[in-house]
Design an enzyme around this catalytic site. Sequence first.
Site, PDB file in Angstrom:
ATOM      1  N   HIS A  47      66.370  18.984 146.992  1.00  8.48           N
ATOM      2  CA  HIS A  47      67.607  18.483 147.609  1.00  8.48           C
ATOM      3  C   HIS A  47      67.387  17.393 148.653  1.00  8.48           C
ATOM      4  O   HIS A  47      68.347  16.923 149.253  1.00  8.48           O
ATOM      5  CB  HIS A  47      68.384  19.622 148.276  1.00  8.48           C
ATOM      6  CG  HIS A  47      68.912  20.649 147.342  1.00  8.48           C
ATOM      7  ND1 HIS A  47      70.188  20.612 146.820  1.00  8.48           N
ATOM      8  CD2 HIS A  47      68.339  21.759 146.831  1.00  8.48           C
ATOM      9  CE1 HIS A  47      70.377  21.667 146.044  1.00  8.48           C
ATOM     10  NE2 HIS A  47      69.271  22.380 146.027  1.00  8.48           N
TER      11      HIS A  47
ATOM     12  N   LYS B  12      80.955  16.557 158.004  1.00  2.00           N
ATOM     13  CA  LYS B  12      79.660  16.942 157.454  1.00  2.00           C
ATOM     14  C   LYS B  12      78.766  17.305 158.628  1.00  2.00           C
ATOM     15  O   LYS B  12      79.136  17.086 159.783  1.00  2.00           O
ATOM     16  CB  LYS B  12      79.039  15.791 156.651  1.00  2.00           C
ATOM     17  CG  LYS B  12      79.055  14.451 157.411  1.00  2.00           C
ATOM     18  CD  LYS B  12      78.503  13.306 156.577  1.00  2.00           C
ATOM     19  CE  LYS B  12      79.493  12.693 155.617  1.00  2.00           C
ATOM     20  NZ  LYS B  12      79.212  12.947 154.224  1.00  2.00           N
ATOM     21  N   ARG B  13      77.578  17.856 158.346  1.00  2.92           N
ATOM     22  CA  ARG B  13      76.636  18.107 159.418  1.00  2.92           C
ATOM     23  C   ARG B  13      76.375  16.818 160.196  1.00  2.92           C
ATOM     24  O   ARG B  13      76.385  15.721 159.620  1.00  2.92           O
ATOM     25  CB  ARG B  13      75.333  18.672 158.836  1.00  2.92           C
ATOM     26  CG  ARG B  13      75.480  20.107 158.397  1.00  2.92           C
ATOM     27  CD  ARG B  13      75.828  21.023 159.549  1.00  2.92           C
ATOM     28  NE  ARG B  13      74.712  21.141 160.465  1.00  2.92           N
ATOM     29  CZ  ARG B  13      73.925  22.205 160.555  1.00  2.92           C
ATOM     30  NH1 ARG B  13      74.140  23.270 159.786  1.00  2.92           N
ATOM     31  NH2 ARG B  13      72.927  22.241 161.418  1.00  2.92           N
TER      32      ARG B  13
ATOM     33  N   LYS C  10      73.113  10.524 158.398  1.00  2.00           N
ATOM     34  CA  LYS C  10      74.494  10.454 157.908  1.00  2.00           C
ATOM     35  C   LYS C  10      75.324   9.435 158.698  1.00  2.00           C
ATOM     36  O   LYS C  10      76.435   9.081 158.315  1.00  2.00           O
ATOM     37  CB  LYS C  10      75.148  11.838 157.987  1.00  2.00           C
ATOM     38  CG  LYS C  10      74.502  12.865 157.042  1.00  2.00           C
ATOM     39  CD  LYS C  10      75.128  14.241 157.225  1.00  2.00           C
ATOM     40  CE  LYS C  10      74.442  15.350 156.436  1.00  2.00           C
ATOM     41  NZ  LYS C  10      74.759  15.320 154.994  1.00  2.00           N
TER      42      LYS C  10
ATOM     43  N   THR D 287      78.424  16.249 148.511  1.00  2.00           N
ATOM     44  CA  THR D 287      79.420  16.922 147.673  1.00  2.00           C
ATOM     45  C   THR D 287      80.796  16.824 148.334  1.00  2.00           C
ATOM     46  O   THR D 287      81.814  16.868 147.644  1.00  2.00           O
ATOM     47  CB  THR D 287      79.056  18.410 147.457  1.00  2.00           C
ATOM     48  OG1 THR D 287      78.679  18.980 148.714  1.00  2.00           O
ATOM     49  CG2 THR D 287      77.933  18.549 146.461  1.00  2.00           C
TER      50      THR D 287
ATOM     51  N   LYS E 222      84.793  16.163 146.866  1.00  3.47           N
ATOM     52  CA  LYS E 222      85.991  16.931 147.246  1.00  3.47           C
ATOM     53  C   LYS E 222      87.081  16.005 147.774  1.00  3.47           C
ATOM     54  O   LYS E 222      88.263  16.161 147.448  1.00  3.47           O
ATOM     55  CB  LYS E 222      85.624  17.970 148.328  1.00  3.47           C
ATOM     56  CG  LYS E 222      84.674  19.056 147.841  1.00  3.47           C
ATOM     57  CD  LYS E 222      84.004  19.827 148.980  1.00  3.47           C
ATOM     58  CE  LYS E 222      82.784  20.581 148.435  1.00  3.47           C
ATOM     59  NZ  LYS E 222      81.920  21.145 149.506  1.00  3.47           N
TER      60      LYS E 222
HETATM   61  C1  TH1 Z   1      71.697  18.819 151.050  1.00  2.00           C
HETATM   62  C2  TH1 Z   1      71.561  17.332 150.911  1.00  2.00           C
HETATM   63  O1  TH1 Z   1      71.341  16.751 152.167  1.00  2.00           O
HETATM   64  C3  TH1 Z   1      72.841  16.779 150.294  1.00  2.00           C
HETATM   65  O2  TH1 Z   1      72.726  15.408 150.046  1.00  2.00           O
HETATM   66  C4  TH1 Z   1      73.142  17.504 148.981  1.00  2.00           C
HETATM   67  O3  TH1 Z   1      74.398  17.127 148.489  1.00  2.00           O
HETATM   68  C5  TH1 Z   1      73.127  19.001 149.187  1.00  2.00           C
HETATM   69  O4  TH1 Z   1      71.910  19.404 149.766  1.00  2.00           O
HETATM   70  C6  TH1 Z   1      73.303  19.757 147.884  1.00  2.00           C
HETATM   71  O5  TH1 Z   1      72.435  19.271 146.906  1.00  2.00           O
HETATM   72  C7  TH1 Z   1      70.540  19.497 151.693  1.00  2.00           C
HETATM   73  N1  TH1 Z   1      70.670  20.555 152.474  1.00  2.00           N
HETATM   74  C8  TH1 Z   1      69.476  21.029 152.920  1.00  2.00           C
HETATM   75  C9  TH1 Z   1      69.286  22.122 153.740  1.00  2.00           C
HETATM   76  C10 TH1 Z   1      68.010  22.481 154.124  1.00  2.00           C
HETATM   77  C11 TH1 Z   1      66.926  21.771 153.685  1.00  2.00           C
HETATM   78  C12 TH1 Z   1      67.096  20.670 152.867  1.00  2.00           C
HETATM   79  C13 TH1 Z   1      68.394  20.308 152.482  1.00  2.00           C
HETATM   80  S1  TH1 Z   1      68.941  19.007 151.535  1.00  2.00           S
HETATM   81  C14 TH1 Z   1      67.806  23.678 155.011  1.00  2.00           C
END
Ligand code: TH1
Length: 826
Positions: A373, A564-565, A570, A672, A676
């Site tokens: 991810h 978002k976070r 970002k 994502t 939405k």
């Molecule tokens: C997220 C990605 O940042 C985001 O772009 C993506 O859409 C989402 O995953 C689903 O695929 C990620 N969340 C995390 C959380 C942790 C470590 C790595 C990632 S990447 C704890």
Amino acid sequence: LKDATLAHEAPPEAAAGAAQPRPDPDMREAILAKLRFAVGRDVSAARDHDWYVATALAVRDRVVERWLDSIARTGPEKKHVYYFSLEFLIGRLFFDTVSNLNIVGEVRQALAGLGVDLDRIRAVEPDAALGNGGLGRLAACFMESLATLDIPAFGYGIRYDYGLFRQAIVDGWQHEIPEDWLSFGNPWEFERPDIKYLVRFGGSVEMVGRPDGTIQHIWHSAETVVAVAFDTPMVGWRGRRVNTLRLWSARAADPLVLEAFNRGDHVGAVADRMRVEAISRVLYPSDATPAGQELRLRQEFFFTSASLQDLLRRHRERHPDFSNLPDHGAIQLNDTHPAIAVAELMRLLVDEHNVRWDEAWRITTATLNYTNHTLMPEALETWPVELMERVLPRHIQIIYLINFLHLESLAKNGEISADLVRQVSLIDESHGRRVRMGPLAFIGSRRVNGVSALHTELMRKTVFSDLHALYPDRITNKTNGITFRRWLLEANPDLTRLLVEAVGPQVLDDAEALSGLERVVGDPAFRDRFVAVRRRNKERLAQEIAARTGVKVDPAALFDVQIKRIHEYKRQHLNLLETAALYAAIKAEPNRDWTPRVKIFAGKAASSYVVAKLIIKLAYDLAQVINNDPDVRGRLAVAFLPNYNVSLAEIIIPAADLSEQISTAGLEASGTGNMKLALNGAITIGTLDGANVEIREQVGPENITIFGLTAPEALARKAEPDHASRAIAASPRLASVLDAIGSGAFSPDDPGRFAGLVGGLRDHDPFLVTDDFDAYWEAQRGLDELWHRPEEWWRKSLLNVARVGWFSSDRTIREYAEEIWRVPVG
Ligand code: TH1
């Protein structure tokens, strides 16, 4: 408007092939019985929470029937999918369940007859916030789509006592408050005291020679933890199938050392218990950053081991050995958090079940699959060898052997340079010796996937390039998706009703049916109704903003949303710089025909991420100045909504006009939220990053606003040491906004507050905020213009809704099912 909330509540008889909900003779009686006999309250004394629990339990009975039915219907021979994830960001389950069972109307009526409002009691439910952001929410959407597509599946994770912290904003600063979501009980979970496994830690490994010359490894562990199962039913659309989310809770094997207690050592008697149960106490609040602590490694191993033991036990009940495990189960590792599964599955097979190493490796690599991810180097998990030796002494041995065999097989295939070994070894020797979990997951998996086309391409070209050269068929793309049930049908019932009218009820079952909207995008009457629905959603959000922040905003303004976070990559601060520059521009020319805008932000910062917290404070300080300046009133307002979570997203998303997806190109694996927001009619302003690239392909380049450096350009630019100073020198607007913020124009109480933040942008700016600023400013002004041509704006907005059907997680799960898991889709 009569009950406008859900048009699709009515039995959608037109929906082909869908199972009809069974007629339910008496929901009212069921609720009353639960209130009396399960909650223990009389109607006259019942409060909202009592009604919520009573109704949830009444609904749950309907779920359980289908759940048992799903399990009975799925013969043990059928292949199961096991989704291993440290995060499941589910949100609320009550309305989701009622909606997926198609009994919203019935439940609403029954409650109304008792003088209770469904919408009031559904808001009582706490969010199950067992995740940080996109990764955890993806797991929740996938569980829903798996059930919808009638794929037998288990989700495996941890039942955290405390979910992601609640965010309070005090004077602009984030404070973290424990999220004790279980304190009023949880009507959706079933504790399974009989389903438990021992998970061991520490100690040493003894090697004993066998008569046949092989060596047996006996792990004398130092600590034993009990993993107890808690099951939550995951209901698919129209209740077609109900799968299980199995979350593990950590219990001490010997909860009270009686001897110690009797000696009078009351604290010592429970100390070990505390240490053990800490494993499932709280979710790590890190998103796309490694948590890096021993407790995190213990969490990862704890749930991975319990889940593997559970599925191996089930397999052994029906098969003489494990040779056909890959035919009966496919395991998906959600990022590297469960990557220790590679070593643990080998250990269970070889040490505990006496499978030969080669055969165990064949089984492991035919069963496991790994989703990556993120490629950000600082976000890739590695564990110090010394820590692994201490916590998982047998696993480090297994990893060494896997690494040896892996490097040896390279050597067999020709020359290998020291350089290549350094690249593909599972042990990173560059700063202390560390185990690299990404390569471990890669080597141990049948398929490895990225989460958008661009991200997968970058996996092949960058972080995994050497492994990709060795295993060219292993990496595959599976672009993320979202469940339209939660993010359209439930979050935006009025729009759903309109869509059903416009394109027919099949849109409830088939996301691609949204394309039928193309026929009506030019119809002014339809457009007016679409705008009216959006207006109501915006009024609701305006109320929510006033209630949560005290800021009054005009629902007629352009709602510009970044949710978002909070993370530098970002680039919320790029948006904030543009906000400050716009404020200055309006003040300089107050009489121009400015497009009224509300800048809406929400998101949490990791508790230890100082810069992210400062970015929240900057949003707050800008809001203080801008919202209180009569010169810009009615033209610009800023709101930072505290405590962003799934439930708040469900309110914001249907009301957004503009979707901010402005990460540095190459750094957001997918996103994502972008999907939405587009689904609900927001126009995207974004970089060519992650799934934005594919959103542009789907909706057409004329219906999305793309700006800024591309991924390869960004990479090249970052390498230029003076890129930031050159960008600032070339942009008087940027220079002046940096001066203003850096010198305290928005923080008179502490003029130096943002000096460091601005200094960082001037000196390094690793996320290329300065480089993209002018392009972003121009793109925003283009959207200002577009807002003045409403016909065009709403046409683009509608075309977004019409063309994003492909981003349904049903499509994503179908692709996983066909190519990765090789299971039939119902
Ligand atoms: C997220 C990605 O940042 C985001 O772009 C993506 O859409 C989402 O995953 C689903 O695929 C990620 N969340 C995390 C959380 C942790 C470590 C790595 C990632 S990447 C704890």
